[in-house]
Enzyme design. Structure first.
Site, PDB file in Angstrom:
ATOM      1  N   SER A  26       0.846  -1.188   0.000  1.00  0.00           N
ATOM      2  CA  SER A  26       0.000   0.000   0.000  1.00  0.00           C
ATOM      3  C   SER A  26       0.886   1.243   0.000  1.00  0.00           C
ATOM      4  CB  SER A  26      -0.937  -0.027   1.221  1.00  0.00           C
ATOM      5  OG  SER A  26      -1.943   0.946   1.101  1.00  0.00           O
ATOM      6  N   ASN A  27       0.352   2.370   0.432  1.00  0.00           N
ATOM      7  CA  ASN A  27       1.126   3.610   0.470  1.00  0.00           C
ATOM      8  C   ASN A  27       0.645   4.461   1.644  1.00  0.00           C
ATOM      9  OD1 ASN A  27      -1.131   5.365  -0.547  1.00  0.00           O
ATOM     10  ND2 ASN A  27      -0.949   3.928  -2.250  1.00  0.00           N
TER      11      ASN A  27
END
Ligand code: CTP
Length: 227
Positions: A26-27
């Protein structure tokens, strides 16, 4: 003059691409700007559909909220909702790649072989959701994207505006180390709003509430010029 009300489709937050039942890619997106936009849009009388990746935020009342995890799910939800929207504001930080295989069981460290225990994760590209929407848009539909850049902010953003066939793009610069986490979270942001006709409006340390107001004003004026 009476203000026009529109149906705005807003995406927010990160996507999560599973590796196994306990891990994902993810981020750092928190969804703050997308949720702020949704809140402000409702206050301005617009109908809002918010497609959101996982965040800690409470959605504003009076909107339709669709929760998704992966880029694939976000694309599906967007494809369903886009036809009925006047504008798409693509604030989500979509993961560009996902693991090609998702393990049904937790991947064990002991299962990674070799003396270095080097684990290679094979990734495959996710669809470019906003570019796909732009390919299927009706002439009156407005599409605004975002560009998060660590270098060559304006040049990279202008290239994305063109290649994804957007009406405008909100370019945001990652803060230098030690100067807050912008554009992630609640910190003010540096960047610019660029549009198709070549205009560039830069901003420095702009609080997200004010940035959301500028983005909404841009969308409303683009929509008004199409009616
Ligand atoms: N976007 C999208 N689908 C993807 C990746 C990005 O719809 N698979 C959208 C984002 O929501 C944003 C815009 O495209 O509105 C630009 O996203 P960004 O991450 O800045 O750029 P990328 O296209 O991913 O390019 P790069 O990673 O090379 O900077």
């Amino acid at each position: 003059m009476k203000r026009r009300r529109y149906h705005l489709l807003i995406t927010a937050g990160p996507t999560r691409e599973p590796i196994d039942p306990v891990r994902f890619i993810s981020n750092h997106s928190t969804g703050t700007l997308g949720y702020t936009l949704a809140r402000l849009a409702v206050r301005r009388g617009h109908r809002v559909t918010l497609i959101t990746g996982p965040t800690e935020l409470a959605a504003p009342g009076g909107i339709r909220r669709v929760d998704v995890e992966t880029a694939g799910e976000m694309e599906q939800a967007l494809t369903k909702a886009f036809g009925k929207a006047d504008a798409l504001i693509m604030g989500a930080a979509v993961a560009d790649f996902r693991p090609i295989r998702v393990s049904t069981q937790k991947i064990k460290r002991s299962g990674v072989s070799g003396s270095l225990r080097l684990w290679e994760l094979e990734l495959i590209e996710n669809p470019d959701i906003v570019a796909g929407a732009a390919r299927h848009r009706k002439p009156h539909q407005v599409i605004v994207g975002f560009a998060l850049e660590t270098e060559r902010l304006l040049a990279n953003a202008r290239a994305k505006l063109k290649s994804k066939n957007l009406d405008a793009i909100v370019a945001t610069q990652l803060s230098p180390k030690g100067k807050g986490r912008g554009p992630f979270g609640a910190d003010p942001v540096d960047g610019a709003i660029l549009d198709k006709s070549g205009r560039t409006k830069s901003f420095v340390r702009l609080p997200k509430t004010l940035l959301a107001a500028r983005i909404l004003a841009t969308v409303e004026s683009l929509l008004a010029s199409r009616q």
